[in-house]
Structures are given as C-alpha cells and as structure tokens.
Design an enzyme around this catalytic site. Structure first.
Site, PDB file in Angstrom:
ATOM      1  N   GLU A 131      17.823  20.315 -11.157  1.00 37.76           N
ATOM      2  CA  GLU A 131      18.147  20.830  -9.819  1.00 37.76           C
ATOM      3  C   GLU A 131      19.664  20.997  -9.654  1.00 37.76           C
ATOM      4  OE1 GLU A 131      15.929  21.898  -7.906  1.00 37.76           O
ATOM      5  OE2 GLU A 131      14.088  20.847  -8.454  1.00 37.76           O
TER       6      GLU A 131
ATOM      7  N   ASN B 143      21.599  24.548  -9.156  1.00 38.79           N
ATOM      8  CA  ASN B 143      22.477  24.802  -8.002  1.00 38.79           C
ATOM      9  C   ASN B 143      23.806  25.414  -8.444  1.00 38.79           C
ATOM     10  OD1 ASN B 143      20.784  23.996  -5.994  1.00 38.79           O
ATOM     11  ND2 ASN B 143      21.825  22.083  -5.531  1.00 38.79           N
TER      12      ASN B 143
ATOM     13  N   ARG C 232      13.683  30.675  -4.021  1.00 42.25           N
ATOM     14  CA  ARG C 232      14.101  29.286  -4.130  1.00 42.25           C
ATOM     15  C   ARG C 232      13.423  28.507  -3.004  1.00 42.25           C
ATOM     16  NH1 ARG C 232      15.000  27.893  -8.341  1.00 42.25           N
ATOM     17  NH2 ARG C 232      16.161  26.084  -7.626  1.00 42.25           N
TER      18      ARG C 232
END
Lengths: 100, 142
Positions: free
Chosen positions: B48, B52, B106
C-alpha cells in the site's frame, strides 16, 4: 493472472497469483471485455488461486460490482482464502451481499 | 534500541516494482521467524505504501522510492517508505478510509489497511518535498 470461462449465463473469472496495483488493470480489462460481449446474468470472481492481494483487489471487486450491475447482472465472490478475509472485511464489501 | 539488522533499498516508481518491494521486505524479515500472518500483514502494508508513492507522489513521472527497514531487538520491525514527490497537503484527509484522489478504481483504503495491518503508522509530508510513511509492527514468533 485470470482464467475466464463462460457457461449458462455465467462468466467465471478464476483469479491467480498476486493482485496489486500493477496487474489489477489487466485483470479488470479481461473481465470487463468478456462481460460486455457475453452479457452474463452472473459474474463469479473465484479467489481460490490468489496468494496475495492489497487494496487494489478491493478496487477490482467494487469496480466489477458496478460494471455487472450496470449490465443488469449480479456479482458473486467465492472461495476467498482465510488470509484475504481481513482486508475484505476492512473494505465493507460484505455489505454488498456478494460474498458466497 | 538494539538494531538487530538494517537494510536500505531504492528503486524507480514503476508499478512492476511493487512485487519486488514486497519480496525484498519479506525476505529480510525471515530471520526473525515471523508467522505467515505477520509476513502477509507486512507485505500488504508495504504494498500500500509503495503504491501510494507510485500513484500519488509521482503521478506523471518516474521518481525514486526509498525503503529503510530495521529489525529491532529481533522482534520489532520498522519500515520507512519515503519519496521525494508532490507531498500531501492534508494528511488527516488523505488517511480517511475511502478517500482517494485517483480515478483508477482505487479503493481509498491504503492508509486504513496500513493502520489495520501494523501496530503503528506515522506519516510526515511536506508539499513539494515528499512524504515518509513509517510502519511499525511487533513480530509474533512462530
């Protein structure tokens, strides 16, 4: 990444390996393409072969839910391995009623 | 703080490197005898954080992602994932579940997953300079 089969108004997408931001778009395109041409009543996402998934997998499920609903069908998410249940639970996808 | 082991890694912000980052981090963790669940948690949180960087920190260009990983007292893992990208103007907002500025399916769960899968998550960011996300987790021994 994904094996897709069609039978009796059902498209079944058997997902394999790891689902992340890198490969989710290819999986999405394969499934959407098949659904748009076959117009199934049910889209089944089979997670039995998935060894890893981050929130990109959640986006994949939610996007397919929207897509198949738009086409007038329903989504079923099946064979979710125990190790993925926590991220599924965190997402609130259970409330959609698609987990079988 | 007794640092048992430490590694630094840097790589270009290509999405193909998400699995590479997960593989390196989990391999470095193995000598601590983590449970399968701990490895899965850390791989997910790192995935994650790296995603990002790729999606948000360097949206239209390739940049460098830096990972600094420490194992402390052979039971606590500290992983800093850092970029020199656009930065986050409102960290509190960015960490809200389901909030996303991306239109590419997303889920907006990146920080929620990091917080759920780690014991501690710290975010520091300066607009125009970059962001550092620090993940901490106590390892359960096998």
């Amino acid at each position: 990444m994904v094996d897709i089969t069609c039978s009796k108004n059902t498209v079944t997408a058997k997902l394999k390996g790891e689902i992340d931001h890198h490969n989710a778009p290819d999986i999405r395109r394969s499934i959407d393409s098949k659904c748009e041409s076959f117009r199934p009543k049910t889209l089944v996402l089979d997670f039995s072969g998935v060894s890893f998934m981050d929130s990109s997998g959640i986006g994949l499920i939610m996007g397919r839910y929207r897509q198949i609903s738009y086409l007038g069908g329903k989504l079923e998410v099946v064979n979710v391995p125990d190790m993925l249940k926590r991220i599924i639970s965190l997402s609130g996808i259970e409330r959609l009623g698609v987990l079988k | 703080m007794n640092v048992t082991n430490q590694m630094k890694l840097s790589f270009i912000s290509k999405s193909a490197n998400e699995s590479f980052a997960r593989a390196v981090v989990s391999a470095f963790l193995l000598p601590t005898d983590p449970t399968v669940s701990d490895i899965a948690d850390i791989k997910t949180a790192v995935s994650e954080a790296v995603t990002n960087c790729i999606v948000h920190a360097y949206p239209h260009t390739d940049g460098t992602i830096y990972i600094d990983m420490k194992i402390v007292d052979n039971k606590r893992v500290i992983i800093k994932v850092r970029d020199k990208g656009v930065g986050i103007s409102d960290i509190k907002k960015a960490m809200e579940p389901l909030y996303t500025t991306s239109s590419d399916e997303r889920a907006g769960l990146g920080f929620a997953v990091m917080q759920s899968f780690c014991d501690k998550v710290k975010v520091r960011s300066v607009v125009g300079k970059g962001t550092a996300v620090t993940l901490e987790k106590i390892i359960s021994k096998v």
